[in-house]
Scaffold this motif. Structure first.
Motif, PDB file in Angstrom:
ATOM      1  N   GLU A  60       0.825  -1.209   0.000  1.00 35.59           N
ATOM      2  CA  GLU A  60       0.000   0.000   0.000  1.00 35.59           C
ATOM      3  C   GLU A  60       0.854   1.252   0.000  1.00 35.59           C
ATOM      4  OE1 GLU A  60      -2.253   3.402   1.282  1.00 35.59           O
ATOM      5  OE2 GLU A  60      -0.573   2.483   2.377  1.00 35.59           O
ATOM      6  N   ARG A  88       1.211   4.060  -3.007  1.00 32.31           N
ATOM      7  CA  ARG A  88       0.714   5.404  -2.681  1.00 32.31           C
ATOM      8  C   ARG A  88       1.801   6.458  -2.837  1.00 32.31           C
ATOM      9  NH1 ARG A  88       0.273   7.382   2.355  1.00 32.31           N
ATOM     10  NH2 ARG A  88       0.337   5.280   3.241  1.00 32.31           N
ATOM     11  N   PHE A 100      -6.601  -0.270   0.782  1.00 32.70           N
ATOM     12  CA  PHE A 100      -6.115   0.253  -0.500  1.00 32.70           C
ATOM     13  C   PHE A 100      -7.020   1.332  -1.092  1.00 32.70           C
ATOM     14  CE2 PHE A 100      -3.645  -3.532  -0.049  1.00 32.70           C
ATOM     15  CZ  PHE A 100      -2.463  -3.283  -0.740  1.00 32.70           C
ATOM     16  N   VAL A 127      -4.982   4.289  -2.282  1.00 27.44           N
ATOM     17  CA  VAL A 127      -4.101   3.919  -3.400  1.00 27.44           C
ATOM     18  C   VAL A 127      -4.820   4.095  -4.726  1.00 27.44           C
ATOM     19  CG1 VAL A 127      -3.029   1.934  -4.548  1.00 27.44           C
ATOM     20  CG2 VAL A 127      -2.572   2.361  -2.140  1.00 27.44           C
TER      21      VAL A 127
END
Length: 515
Positions: free
Chosen positions: A28, A32, A65, A68
């Motif tokens: 993650e 990101r 997520f 993300v």
């Protein structure tokens, strides 16, 4: 601009253990902060009837997520799931997939391990030692590899009181153990296990120590670093506070305490609870990966990811805050009112286990039998007590971990990297973190709706009233039996009644005179 984030841009990264708690948070953070990375290879086995793609889809569609997908909409295209079984030779990876890994991988994060304390020696050595050696052999054939980051544990040398950032030798060479396990049968292995692990508390910590030795011996000319986290807990800040997805370690204890199943622990209240947030560990991992690849240290550096040295919190303080959080954010359908008793006395611990744990479980199971339902509470309670027993070694001791390399790395980071990849545990507010931790267990593990808190509080109030009523009734019954059987008890009772009567008479007379 973050130098660390820029480093991972365009990189092909291999992660073992990517479907585990630490591996998910690592993925993650990478997506990101470095959405332009080329690909993340993850080694996966089909599980519970799911294909590799279904497992990846399940991971990416979790709440973890959500952020993300905003910065990396094509995240599904950047994960390459490869079938692998770490218990098999060459991990059972196909020739085509192996060739791609060997020719493309730039960075390896080796997170995979068995963390079971009661695992068999054969299985633990295969996953924590042999698989590490096999992965190092693969890494030596990767021409584009820039860094190999091995995740160990701060407790790999817990047989020592003070632990430095160095690799300690084990009494028996890892290669000898690996070779011996190939021809010894299970009965003999079980018999010699206590002699092999010596003063290590369990097979997990022992095999992680062996794994570190393998890294040192098989490193060849690779750029390698070892990270040793302590007890990995819920997220502190990223991507949001309190995220957790498994019942291992403290998570299971929080659930058991919040539901009223666990009310006593054999623990040293002043012992340091060396908990480290998972996002803190991940930030350190990414910083170490960057530093190892760019600066290429001459030797394998070890980094401790611990809290006790820089920001200590003892088990008593943590327990008090957990209970205080239960009052504000109670768990639904609690079996009993949450309560915790920390004792380092073995007799007291056994007493509490019998009176506070087993007895109510047996009574409840009798009730279930009478109502035609299957008894389950005694079995559940035994599982909880077994887990608590395996953790006793760690909650009754404190260790001193040096953090020179970790602090050195922190000083090497730019202000921007210190902010984006923060692993400075001195900034952690324990009271706030523990409250978010308990809340995260409620929301993400137990899947309980926050709208149910008022009802849960009412349930908790009823349990409290029942608890007080039961204790009062028990006290009166015991006292009545004492009065009936003991002259001394009767004398004490008459003295108390006489004293109270005289005090009330004096108070009444004083009030009359004032008027």
């Amino acid at each position: 601009m973050s130098m660390i984030a820029a480093f991972y841009g365009g990189k092909s990264i291999l992660i073992t253990g990517a479907t585990g708690f630490l591996g998910k948070v690592l993925m993650e953070k990478l997506f990101r902060t470095s959405p332009d990375l080329k690909v993340i290879y993850i080694l996966v086995r089909p599980k519970a009837g799911q294909t590799l793609q279904q497992r990846v889809f399940q991971i990416l569609n979790s709440k973890l997520f959500e952020k993300v997908k905003e910065v990396c909409p094509n995240v599904h295209e950047k994960i390459r799931a490869i079938y692998a079984d770490l218990s098999q030779n060459d991990f059972a990876i196909s020739k085509e997939d192996m060739q791609e890994l060997l020719s493309c991988t730039n960075v390896i994060f080796h997170c995979a391990a068995t963390v079971r304390f009661d695992d068999t020696l054969r299985h633990a050595v295969q996953l924590n030692v042999t698989a590490t050696r096999q992965l190092l052999l693969m890494a030596s054939q990767m021409p584009k590899l820039e860094a190999f980051i091995h995740i160990s544990t701060a407790y790999s040398n817990c047989n020592l009181k003070h632990i430095d950032e160095v690799i300690y030798p084990c009494p028996v060479e890892p290669k000898k153990i690996i070779d011996s396990l190939e021809w010894l049968d299970d009965a003999i292995i079980e018999e010699i296990t206590p002699k092999l692990i010596r003063d290590w508390p369990n097979i997990y910590t022992y095999t992680k120590a062996l794994g570190e030795m393998v890294v040192q011996q098989e490193s060849r000319n690779l750029n390698i670093a070892i990270i040793r986290p302590s007890i990995v807990g819920a997220t502190w800040q990223e991507p949001f506070p309190g995220w957790v997805d498994n019942v291992n370690g403290p998570n299971g204890l929080i659930i058991a305490a919040g539901k009223g199943f666990l009310r006593a622990l054999k623990a040293t209240p002043k012992a340091v609870a060396d908990l480290i947030p998972v996002d803190t560990v991940v930030n350190l991992m990414l910083a170490v990966g960057w530093y190892t690849a760019v600066h290429r240290p001459k030797s394998t550096l070890v980094y401790h990811s611990t809290s006790g040295n820089l920001n200590p919190c003892n088990w008593h303080k943590m327990g008090v805050q957990v209970l205080a959080t239960f009052e504000k954010i109670p768990f639904e359908r609690a079996f009993r009112r949450p309560y915790a008793n920390f004792t380092s006395n073995n007799f007291t611990s056994q007493y509490w286990n019998a009176v506070s744990h087993r007895a109510p479980a047996i009574i409840y199971d009798c009730y279930l039998r009478l109502t035609g339902r299957k008894p389950r509470m005694t079995k559940l309670m035994n599982q909880i007590l077994r887990t608590a027993s395996m953790l006793e070694y760690f909650i009754n001791r404190s260790w001193e971990w040096s953090t020179y390399n970790t602090e050195m790395l922190m000083s090497e980071l730019s202000p921007e990297d210190q902010r984006v990849f923060n692993f400075d545990v001195r900034q952690l507010n324990w009271l706030e973190y523990i409250e978010n931790y308990v809340l995260g267990v409620k929301k993400y593990l137990l899947k309980e709706d926050m709208a149910g808190i008022p009802e849960a509080k009412q349930h908790l109030k009823r349990l409290r009233n029942i608890h007080y009523l039961f204790n009062t009734a028990l006290f009166l019954i015991v006292w009545r039996l004492l009065i009936a059987r003991s002259q001394m008890a009767r004398n004490v009772w008459f003295f108390i009644v006489s004293f109270c009567y005289k005090f009330l008479s004096y108070f009444r007379a004083s009030s009359t005179l004032k008027v």
